[in-house]
Design an enzyme around this catalytic site. Structure first.
Site, PDB file in Angstrom:
ATOM      1  N   CYS A   1       5.432  -0.005   7.234  1.00 27.28           N
ATOM      2  CA  CYS A   1       5.176   1.150   6.379  1.00 27.28           C
ATOM      3  C   CYS A   1       6.436   1.464   5.580  1.00 27.28           C
ATOM      4  CB  CYS A   1       4.801   2.346   7.253  1.00 27.28           C
ATOM      5  SG  CYS A   1       4.448   3.840   6.323  1.00 27.28           S
ATOM      6  N   LEU A   2       6.262   1.770   4.302  1.00 26.07           N
ATOM      7  CA  LEU A   2       7.419   2.072   3.460  1.00 26.07           C
ATOM      8  C   LEU A   2       8.122   3.354   3.914  1.00 26.07           C
ATOM      9  CD1 LEU A   2       6.025   1.093  -0.063  1.00 26.07           C
ATOM     10  CD2 LEU A   2       7.647  -0.170   1.358  1.00 26.07           C
TER      11      LEU A   2
ATOM     12  N   GLY B   1       0.838  -1.207   0.000  1.00 29.14           N
ATOM     13  CA  GLY B   1       0.000   0.000   0.000  1.00 29.14           C
ATOM     14  C   GLY B   1       0.859   1.238   0.000  1.00 29.14           C
TER      15      GLY B   1
ATOM     16  N   HIS C   1      -2.499   8.069   6.668  1.00 32.67           N
ATOM     17  CA  HIS C   1      -1.485   8.894   5.988  1.00 32.67           C
ATOM     18  C   HIS C   1      -2.093  10.194   5.453  1.00 32.67           C
ATOM     19  CE1 HIS C   1       2.216   6.575   5.948  1.00 32.67           C
ATOM     20  NE2 HIS C   1       1.586   5.491   5.546  1.00 32.67           N
TER      21      HIS C   1
ATOM     22  N   GLN D   1       3.215   9.996   0.602  1.00 32.31           N
ATOM     23  CA  GLN D   1       4.504   9.334   0.827  1.00 32.31           C
ATOM     24  C   GLN D   1       5.502   9.578  -0.311  1.00 32.31           C
ATOM     25  OE1 GLN D   1       2.320   5.494   1.991  1.00 32.31           O
ATOM     26  NE2 GLN D   1       4.243   5.330   3.124  1.00 32.31           N
TER      27      GLN D   1
ATOM     28  N   HIS E   1      -4.787   2.052   7.483  1.00 25.18           N
ATOM     29  CA  HIS E   1      -3.394   2.541   7.630  1.00 25.18           C
ATOM     30  C   HIS E   1      -3.119   3.653   6.609  1.00 25.18           C
ATOM     31  CE1 HIS E   1       1.150   1.702   7.857  1.00 25.18           C
ATOM     32  NE2 HIS E   1       1.019   2.445   6.788  1.00 25.18           N
ATOM     33  N   GLU E   2      -3.521   3.414   5.363  1.00 19.68           N
ATOM     34  CA  GLU E   2      -3.260   4.400   4.292  1.00 19.68           C
ATOM     35  C   GLU E   2      -4.102   5.668   4.502  1.00 19.68           C
ATOM     36  OE1 GLU E   2      -0.723   3.872   2.559  1.00 19.68           O
ATOM     37  OE2 GLU E   2      -0.564   1.746   2.979  1.00 19.68           O
TER      38      GLU E   2
HETATM   39 NI    NI Z   1       2.355   3.541   5.551  1.00 18.92          NI
END
Ligand code: NI
Length: 173
Positions: free
Chosen positions: A95-96, A46, A141, A51, A137-138
């Site tokens: 998370c990236l 995701g 963000h 991001q 989660h996204e």
């Molecule tokens: Ni994330």
């Protein structure tokens, strides 16, 4: 398609509130293609536009990434939560933008969301399982919230300290 640099925490840009997309046009679709390609390359399941430094309410998810099955991309533009289950469950998240750290986060098991899809068509769906967790989660963000913000202050500060150290090492290397 282009692979974009992913912003790593701690970074003020990750705290920016994302704005709604006025219209899903070709420019937005190109951006979604790039975000998806960036996510595949990372690799992750995701990624939110913020991001990669774009403060627009855009999320891409593909739970099949890294697995031995066909690609299954999902696009969520301007997602809104209409309902969440009272029942919650902990799931391991990463998370990236917070590389190499994982922890269990408690979230509602089910959500009902509406959003615009890749074509700009309004959709309403009830989600559960990993797709529900991942979308929540996204969507965090888009509000400038990282999964580590759900952890204790102590845990979060240890993680951020390690990330800062890793970034310093990278800069001096
Ligand atoms: Ni994330």
């Amino acid at each position: 398609m282009a692979i974009l640099p992913i912003i790593i925490a701690p970074d003020r840009r990750l705290k920016v509130i994302s704005q709604p997309v006025a219209q899903v046009d070709d420019e937005i679709r190109r951006l979604m293609d790039d975000i998806l390609e960036t996510m595949y390359a990372a690799p992750g399941i995701g990624l939110a536009a913020i991001q990669v430094g774009v403060a627009k309410q855009i999320i891409v998810i593909d739970l099949a990434n890294g697995e031995d099955r066909e690609r299954d991309p999902h696009y969520f533009v301007n997602p809104k939560t209409l309902w969440t289950s009272e029942e919650t469950a902990p799931q391991r998240e990463g998370c990236l933008s917070v590389p190499d750290f994982y922890d269990e986060i408690d979230r509602p098991i089910k959500v009902v969301v509406d959003y615009l899809d890749y074509d700009g068509t309004k959709q309403e769906r009830e989600l559960d399982g990993t797709l529900s967790t991942c979308l929540q989660h996204e969507m965090d963000h888009l509000k400038g919230i990282l999964f580590i913000d759900h952890l204790s202050r102590l845990k979060r500060s240890i993680i951020l300290k390690k990330l800062r150290k890793a970034q310093k090492l990278k800069q001096t290397a």
